[in-house]
Scaffold this motif. Structure first.
Motif, PDB file in Angstrom:
ATOM      1  N   UNK A   1       0.338  -1.663  -0.049  1.00 34.67           N
ATOM      2  CA  UNK A   1      -0.159  -0.182  -0.152  1.00 34.67           C
ATOM      3  C   UNK A   1       0.803   1.415  -0.092  1.00 34.67           C
ATOM      4  N   UNK A   2       2.335   1.062   1.316  1.00 35.81           N
ATOM      5  CA  UNK A   2       3.402   2.335   0.864  1.00 35.81           C
ATOM      6  C   UNK A   2       3.531   2.768  -0.471  1.00 35.81           C
ATOM      7  N   UNK A   3       4.129   1.819  -1.110  1.00 33.64           N
ATOM      8  CA  UNK A   3       4.154   1.555  -2.473  1.00 33.64           C
ATOM      9  C   UNK A   3       3.500   2.125  -3.652  1.00 33.64           C
ATOM     10  N   UNK A   4       2.267   1.668  -3.204  1.00 34.25           N
ATOM     11  CA  UNK A   4       1.446   2.206  -4.417  1.00 34.25           C
ATOM     12  C   UNK A   4       1.000   3.366  -3.980  1.00 34.25           C
ATOM     13  N   UNK A   5       1.388   3.910  -2.917  1.00 32.26           N
ATOM     14  CA  UNK A   5       0.492   5.821  -2.787  1.00 32.26           C
ATOM     15  C   UNK A   5       1.796   6.374  -2.658  1.00 32.26           C
ATOM     16  N   UNK A   6       3.158   6.132  -3.797  1.00 26.86           N
ATOM     17  CA  UNK A   6       4.375   6.523  -3.228  1.00 26.86           C
ATOM     18  C   UNK A   6       5.306   6.903  -2.605  1.00 26.86           C
ATOM     19  N   UNK A   7       4.980   6.714  -1.702  1.00 24.29           N
ATOM     20  CA  UNK A   7       6.070   6.376   0.144  1.00 24.29           C
ATOM     21  C   UNK A   7       6.897   6.006   0.130  1.00 24.29           C
ATOM     22  N   UNK A   8       8.157   5.849   0.400  1.00 24.02           N
ATOM     23  CA  UNK A   8       9.529   5.968   0.695  1.00 24.02           C
ATOM     24  C   UNK A   8       8.876   4.760   2.281  1.00 24.02           C
ATOM     25  N   UNK A   9      10.582   4.033   2.180  1.00 22.93           N
ATOM     26  CA  UNK A   9       9.132   3.175   3.048  1.00 22.93           C
ATOM     27  C   UNK A   9      10.283   3.215   3.634  1.00 22.93           C
ATOM     28  N   UNK A  10      11.162   3.008   5.403  1.00 18.74           N
ATOM     29  CA  UNK A  10      12.019   2.432   6.323  1.00 18.74           C
ATOM     30  C   UNK A  10      11.233   1.241   7.008  1.00 18.74           C
ATOM     31  N   UNK A  11      11.875  -0.086   7.099  1.00 24.24           N
ATOM     32  CA  UNK A  11      11.731  -0.417   8.211  1.00 24.24           C
ATOM     33  C   UNK A  11      12.899  -0.533   9.315  1.00 24.24           C
ATOM     34  N   UNK A  12      11.855  -0.749  10.137  1.00 24.32           N
ATOM     35  CA  UNK A  12      13.115  -0.911  11.297  1.00 24.32           C
ATOM     36  C   UNK A  12      12.830  -1.793  12.548  1.00 24.32           C
ATOM     37  N   UNK A  13      13.785  -2.154  13.188  1.00 21.19           N
ATOM     38  CA  UNK A  13      13.400  -3.637  14.167  1.00 21.19           C
ATOM     39  C   UNK A  13      13.125  -2.625  15.627  1.00 21.19           C
ATOM     40  N   UNK A  14      12.140  -2.881  15.423  1.00 27.31           N
ATOM     41  CA  UNK A  14      11.654  -2.055  16.726  1.00 27.31           C
ATOM     42  C   UNK A  14      11.794  -2.943  18.216  1.00 27.31           C
ATOM     43  N   UNK A  15      11.659  -3.799  18.157  1.00 25.46           N
ATOM     44  CA  UNK A  15      11.468  -5.584  18.859  1.00 25.46           C
ATOM     45  C   UNK A  15      12.099  -6.042  19.365  1.00 25.46           C
ATOM     46  N   UNK A  16      13.529  -6.249  19.012  1.00 25.23           N
ATOM     47  CA  UNK A  16      14.213  -7.134  19.145  1.00 25.23           C
ATOM     48  C   UNK A  16      14.117  -8.197  20.229  1.00 25.23           C
ATOM     49  N   UNK A  17      14.762  -9.540  19.942  1.00 32.77           N
ATOM     50  CA  UNK A  17      14.296 -10.687  20.342  1.00 32.77           C
ATOM     51  C   UNK A  17      15.760 -10.404  22.189  1.00 32.77           C
ATOM     52  N   UNK A  18      14.341 -10.371  23.313  1.00 35.93           N
ATOM     53  CA  UNK A  18      14.821 -10.589  24.660  1.00 35.93           C
ATOM     54  C   UNK A  18      14.911  -8.957  24.539  1.00 35.93           C
ATOM     55  N   UNK A  19      14.947  -8.057  24.896  1.00 34.20           N
ATOM     56  CA  UNK A  19      14.263  -6.588  24.346  1.00 34.20           C
ATOM     57  C   UNK A  19      15.246  -6.377  25.003  1.00 34.20           C
ATOM     58  N   UNK A  20      15.988  -4.748  23.925  1.00 34.48           N
ATOM     59  CA  UNK A  20      16.761  -3.597  23.930  1.00 34.48           C
ATOM     60  C   UNK A  20      16.910  -2.950  25.189  1.00 34.48           C
ATOM     61  N   UNK A  21      15.148  -2.735  25.969  1.00 33.58           N
ATOM     62  CA  UNK A  21      14.818  -1.702  26.976  1.00 33.58           C
ATOM     63  C   UNK A  21      13.727  -1.711  27.255  1.00 33.58           C
ATOM     64  N   UNK A  22      13.698  -1.813  28.836  1.00 25.61           N
ATOM     65  CA  UNK A  22      12.946  -2.061  29.824  1.00 25.61           C
ATOM     66  C   UNK A  22      11.779  -1.449  29.298  1.00 25.61           C
ATOM     67  N   UNK A  23      11.012  -1.126  28.062  1.00 23.39           N
ATOM     68  CA  UNK A  23       9.899  -0.122  27.488  1.00 23.39           C
ATOM     69  C   UNK A  23       8.769  -1.644  26.727  1.00 23.39           C
ATOM     70  N   UNK A  24       7.333  -0.785  26.772  1.00 25.18           N
ATOM     71  CA  UNK A  24       6.684  -2.225  25.848  1.00 25.18           C
ATOM     72  C   UNK A  24       7.007  -1.578  24.962  1.00 25.18           C
TER      73      UNK A  24
END
Length: 432
Positions: free
Chosen positions: A166-189
């Motif tokens: 959908x983002x591509x169809x709309x003509x948007x550039x996309x950044x995908x990022x590993x927001x939730x890493x295995x084991x959790x990289x911080x104490x935060x939801x």
């Protein structure tokens, strides 16, 4: 919500460029020469054909939003989602665990993924002058790397594929990022699991994260839906040195820089080489900027030319030392210098203000008397995050549910008149 400490003020800009009228959309333009595609600027940095958004063939600053609470639900900003499932928890892991019914959890979350964002959302972004979407994703979307002790919803991959299409169809550039890493990289939801002792920083979880990155890199280069994805983030907001919650942060962040970042970098490049991807078609690899406080991400990278490297800077003014007044906030943002590792994107920011004043009449975003302040503060931040070697921004977030605060919700902010529907007006309303 984005924690907690005042950001470090370290920076090593290669050069500083003042804003000139009519040039704010260009990445780097001097004397009529487009510097964006000249490899000498960043030692062969942002030169890939997967570079950044373009307009009329010219590279332009990133102007985007995050899809927060879409693939990683955070209760503080989407409490109606969890309450609809029958959860009263901070994180997805806790929600799925509390339901004690994997089939119900899967059905509930798939219903959310199906309805929270639609193709019309991406079209609406474009109508607001946005050109980029940052998509936070959890490692559990690659279900083969989730172990038996971990509890997450299943079936998300097809919804991620659909959103990227959908983002591509709309003509948007996309950044995908590993927001939730295995084991959790911080104490935060936002990691997907509210882990009081972050467990990301060991070989087992680095290896799982790299397996995820290899999987995502393959998608980017083999699935046509992903052809507008040009950047992949290695980990979002890991622990910071000096945060009192993390007594081991110094050793943890050293381990991340010394072990995970080089392994992640090599994993992505090796996969691209195995697929026969030409260098000028490779993705940009994004790490947290050193101002975040986890050390210099470049320190141990195997490729010292930093080919197609990029950096992620987060600036929530409510957590800084800015003077808590309307003019104080505007002045702070007008002078804010986010240059650091080059090139950097301010990947998260908002119009939120300190908790002790946010509900007062003087700061109420729905009070017409405050509309001028919020518009000018929005404008000041836009200009700060498009200045010099800062190549743009993605606002947190596109959508919320139950929070009812336009300072965190781009669509609500536009509707309330505190976010400029024509972003270019930021340069003409006299904020700075």
């Amino acid at each position: 919500m984005r924690p907690f400490l005042v950001y470090c003020a370290l920076s090593l800009p290669l050069f500083v460029q003042a804003w000139l009228a009519g040039e704010h959309k260009q990445i780097f333009s001097r004397d009529g020469v487009d510097l964006f595609n000249r490899s000498s600027i960043f030692e062969a940095g942002l030169t890939s054909k997967r570079s950044l958004p373009t307009q009329n063939g010219n590279a332009v600053k990133v102007r985007g939003v995050n899809l927060g609470a879409y693939f990683i639900v955070e209760n503080w900003m989407a409490n109606t989602v969890f309450s609809g499932f029958g959860c009263n928890t901070k994180s997805e892991f806790d929600c799925v665990s509390s339901l004690n019914d994997q089939a119900k959890a899967d059905a509930d979350f798939q219903g959310h993924w199906k309805s929270w964002i639609t193709a019309d959302d991406f079209k609406k972004m474009v109508s607001y002058g946005l050109n980029t979407v940052r998509i936070p994703v959890g490692y559990w979307f690659l279900e083969s790397i989730v172990d038996q002790s971990e509890h997450f919803p299943r079936g998300g991959e097809k919804f991620l594929d659909q959103a990227v299409q959908w983002a591509k169809d709309a003509g948007l550039y996309v950044i995908i990022e590993l927001h939730g890493a295995p084991g959790a990289q911080a104490t935060d939801a936002f990691t997907g699991q509210y882990n009081p002792s972050p467990g990301f920083f060991d070989t087992y979880n680095y290896d799982r994260a790299c397996t995820w990155l290899e999987w995502m890199t393959n998608k980017i280069h083999t699935n046509p839906a992903y052809s507008s994805v040009g950047m992949i983030g290695l980990v979002n907001e890991p622990v910071r040195i000096g945060d009192s919650r993390y007594p081991d942060a110094s050793s943890q962040t050293l381990s991340m820089r010394e072990n995970y970042y080089p392994k992640a970098w090599t994993t992505i490049r090796n996969k691209e080489n195995a697929l026969g991807i030409a260098k000028d078609q490779q993705v940009h690899i994004q790490m947290m900027d050193k101002k975040w406080g986890s050390g210099d991400p470049n320190e141990f990278l195997p490729d010292k030319t930093f080919w197609h490297a990029a950096y992620d800077d987060h600036e929530y003014v409510k957590y800084t030392s800015a003077s808590v007044s309307h003019q104080g906030y505007i002045d702070f943002s007008c002078k804010d210098d986010r240059s650091g590792n080059v090139p950097v994107i301010v990947g998260e920011w908002s119009l939120s203000v300190p908790d002790n004043v946010q509900n007062t009449d003087d700061w109420n975003p729905n009070n017409a008397a405050n509309k001028d302040f919020y518009q000018k503060w929005f404008a000041a931040q836009v200009m700060a995050y498009e200045k010099g070697d800062v190549i743009g921004w993605t606002f947190w977030s596109w959508k919320t549910s139950g929070l009812n605060d336009p300072r965190w919700d781009y669509q609500m902010g536009v509707d309330a008149g505190i976010i400029l529907k024509n972003i270019d007006d930021a340069y003409s309303i006299g904020a700075c």
